[in-house]
Structures are given as C-alpha cells and as structure tokens.
Design an enzyme around this catalytic site. Structure first.
Site, short mmCIF file in Angstrom:
data_model
loop_
_atom_site.label_atom_id
_atom_site.label_comp_id
_atom_site.label_asym_id
_atom_site.label_seq_id
_atom_site.Cartn_x
_atom_site.Cartn_y
_atom_site.Cartn_z
N ASP A 31 37.46 -21.24 67.39
CA ASP A 31 36.20 -21.60 67.94
C ASP A 31 35.47 -22.50 67.43
OD1 ASP A 31 34.41 -18.78 69.32
OD2 ASP A 31 33.37 -20.80 68.95
N ILE A 52 39.92 -26.93 70.71
CA ILE A 52 41.31 -26.79 71.06
C ILE A 52 41.87 -27.99 70.99
CG2 ILE A 52 42.66 -26.13 72.96
CD1 ILE A 52 40.55 -24.08 74.02
N ALA A 72 35.51 -20.84 76.42
CA ALA A 72 35.01 -21.17 77.91
C ALA A 72 33.34 -21.39 77.79
CB ALA A 72 35.63 -20.57 78.94
N TYR A 138 31.74 -23.03 87.87
CA TYR A 138 32.01 -22.04 86.93
C TYR A 138 33.37 -21.43 87.48
CZ TYR A 138 32.87 -17.76 84.16
OH TYR A 138 33.44 -16.75 83.45
N PHE A 166 35.24 -8.58 85.98
CA PHE A 166 33.91 -8.23 86.85
C PHE A 166 32.72 -8.08 85.75
CE2 PHE A 166 35.39 -7.99 91.24
CZ PHE A 166 36.55 -8.50 91.12
N HIS A 189 22.75 -11.90 81.32
CA HIS A 189 23.13 -10.63 81.65
C HIS A 189 22.28 -9.67 81.86
CE1 HIS A 189 27.30 -12.51 80.83
NE2 HIS A 189 26.97 -12.74 81.98
N PHE A 211 16.26 -9.41 90.05
CA PHE A 211 16.05 -10.62 90.97
C PHE A 211 16.58 -10.15 92.49
CE2 PHE A 211 17.58 -12.88 87.09
CZ PHE A 211 16.23 -13.25 86.75
#
Ligand code: UFG
Length: 326
Positions: A31, A52, A72, A138, A166, A189, A211
């Site tokens: 990482d 990486i 990512a 993305y 999901f 989130h 929202f």
C-alpha cells in the site's frame, strides 16, 4: 495460500487481509498510503509500503499464489475533477501489476471492480450482461481495467476475476476483537456520514444531508444495494477458486434488495437509538436513482450468498465508529 493484497491499508483491503489471516493464509500487504492508513494493516500481515510500480515485482518475485487487487482511487467526484490521476492510479497501477505478475509467473488475480461500470442502468436488478456505460472517470478506469485483465488472462493464461461491488458497508471484528472498518478522508459514503452525525464527531450542529428527494422512487430518495464487507470478503475467497487459466470472469456482488437513503437513515436511528438530525439537500450530480445488483451468477456458479442484512451492516459499522471516537 500466500497472497499479495494491494491496498491492504484501505477499508475493504484491510478487512479482507484480516479475514484471510484468520483463515490461516499468509498475507503480504502492499500500500502506498495515498488513501490508506498504516495502522489499518492487520497484525500478522507482512507490510510493504510503496507503490505497485516500485514494489510489486520484488514482492511477487518471492512467490505468491495470487493477488487480491484493491489499491485504487475511488472517489467519483474527485475522478471528475482529476481524471488523469484516476487513469494513472487505477489503470496504470493495474498494468504495472500485470507486468509484474507476468515477469514472476503469478497465476491468479482477483480485482475490485464496481457497479459504477454500468452507469445509469436501463433496468434493475443489474446483471453482468447489462451494458457497461460508465458515467464518470472512476467507472471508466475500472471498466478499462476489467478489459486489461481479460486480455492479460487470454494472452498469458492467468486466471482473473473482477468482482463488481455495489454499496459496501459494515465492519469486521477480528479474532482478537479488533475492529476493521471504513474511515475515508473525505468521507462521502452515506452510512459512515450518518454515524458520524450520530456520534457527534461531525460537530455539535452537524446534520445528515440527504441528497435529493425528487427521484422516481417510493420516497423520492435514491435506492442502493448494501453488502456487508464480510460477505464481500467471503466472495473474494470463492473468487480465488474461480481463477481458471486463460479466463476472466465477472461477478456482481450485492444483496439483490434496495434501500432508500431515508430507509438507511431510519435503520441507523433504530440501531444507534439516537435521533440523528437530517435535512434534504440538493441532488448530488451523477447519482443514479436506483442501483440494485443481481448476484445470481456468483450464487449459481460459486454458491455465494450474503449472510448479513442492512441492520447487521449498520450495527457493525456503529461498533467500529464508536471505537474510532474513543
Ligand atoms: N448520500 C447522501 N448523503 C451523504 C452521502 C450519500 O444523501 O452524506 C446519498 C447519495 O447521494 C446516494 C446514496 O446516499 O444517493 C449512496 O451514496 P454513497 O456515496 O454512499 O454511495 P454511491 O452509491 O454513490 O457509491 C457507490 C460506491 C462507489 C461507486 C458507486 C457507483 O461507493 O464506489 O456506488 O455508483 F462508484
């Protein structure tokens, strides 16, 4: 098995690494801490800090049975503002990883793909054969990575699986009682945002912003399909067995049920026993109204089924959030 976990200092990577260790596997976490936290890496994993591009080849040269590739960038709004960053990290990072795998003859890879590859769906539940038409960089970088994996599998006889997540939420308590969970900065989130208002850690006057309430759904708020991070982790273990030489498989991962943002808020109120102030805010650009997965393919082919529903997801996320605040 000996497994390389890229992004193992991040939310999902750290949970999967911890669960792999609990199952007796050997884990190497790679990482670069661009969004992860060194203290999220589970005890028992070998930790290599770096990119990486710089480190994957050396790590794989020591031998690994497979790679679980989580590293990512994953903020939709940031990807719109800085697409080149997303192409470089997400596609560029994976291409470097595939090159390292080829050079070291590493045979298997499981990749974190996303529902965002489907964009605005024509119908729900979304199956793997739905058209992939991402609506932001993305999702586009993840779709391009899926394509690169398929090509690499065909050319070099690797086994590759893309898991299209999901809405992942919840947390995991390891065998020693230590919790692993979500702490993004900034946090975008829904569930962690609601829980930080419940805790008061978002400030004394903070309130949850929902929202948009004018979507074509029963209560006007967006509907999403939540999957517990531990159910997701189990799917990764099954996916390792699905890495057959020369093949790239794709599996959607969700529960098959949708909950509106207001239903999620209500569940958080019930689980925490707190009032949790909220208000309706303008729509967030780019949010599809309804995203629900069909996970029939992984159920039929691999026997995977989600074990935890929304209440358990929120209860575990609440345990983790309270621990962070202490
Ligand atoms: N939401 C709020 N208030 C908040 C945060 C979110 O109302 O404070 C709403 C969003 O507008 C959306 C729903 O809650 O309607 C879920 O939003 P999240 O940000 O929690 O999750 P998304 O559905 O946007 O994102 C998920 C994955 C992404 C992936 C995306 C694909 O987390 O990685 O699905 O659409 F790109």
């Amino acid at each position: 098995m000996k497994l390389l976990v890229t992004g193992g200092a991040g939310y999902i990577g750290s949970v999967v690494a911890a669960m792999l260790l609990a199952e007796g596997h050997e884990v190497i976490v790679l990482d670069d801490e661009s969004t992860g936290h060194a203290d999220a890496v589970p005890a028992g994993a070998t930790y290599v800090r770096g990119t990486i591009q710089d480190r994957a080849r050396d790590v794989l040269a020591d031998g690994a049975d497979a790679v679980l590739h989580f590293a990512a960038k994953s903020l939709v709004a940031e990807s719109v503002a800085r697409p080149a960053l997303y192409w470089r990290h997400n596609l560029g990072g994976t291409l470097a990883l595939l090159e390292a795998m080829r050079a070291t003859k590493t045979a298997r890879i499981v990749f974190s793909s996303t529902a965002a590859v489907y964009g605005e769906p024509e119908r729900v539940p979304i199956t793997e054969s739905a058209p992939a038409r991402p609506t932001n960089p993305y999702g586009a970088t993840k779709l391009a990575t899926d394509t690169a994996l398929a090509e690499h599998a065909r050319m070099h006889q690797t086994g590759a699986v893309s898991l299209r997540y999901f809405n992942v939420a919840g947390a995991y308590a390891g065998p020693d009682g230590r919790w692993f969970g979500e702490r993004h900065d900034p946090e975008t989130h829904l569930i962690p945002n609601i829980l930080s208002v419940a805790l008061g850690s978002a400030g004394p006057d903070a309130c949850v912003q929902i929202f948009g309430d004018d979507y074509p759904t029963a209560d006007g708020t967006c509907v999403r399909d939540y999957i517990h991070v531990t159910d997701l982790a189990r799917a990764h273990l099954l996916a390792l067995d699905a890495c057959d030489p020369g093949l790239h498989r794709i599996y959607n991962l969700g529960s098959g049920s949708g909950f509106s943002n207001l239903e999620v808020l209500q569940t958080c109120r019930e689980v925490t026993g707190r009032e949790i102030p909220s208000r309706i805010a303008p729509r967030r650009p780019g949010d599809p109204a309804v995203l629900i997965a069909s996970s029939d393919r992984i159920s039929a082919e691999r026997g995977w089924r989600p074990e935890s529903g929304l209440r358990a997801i929120v209860a575990d996320a609440w345990q983790f959030a309270q621990g962070l605040a202490r």
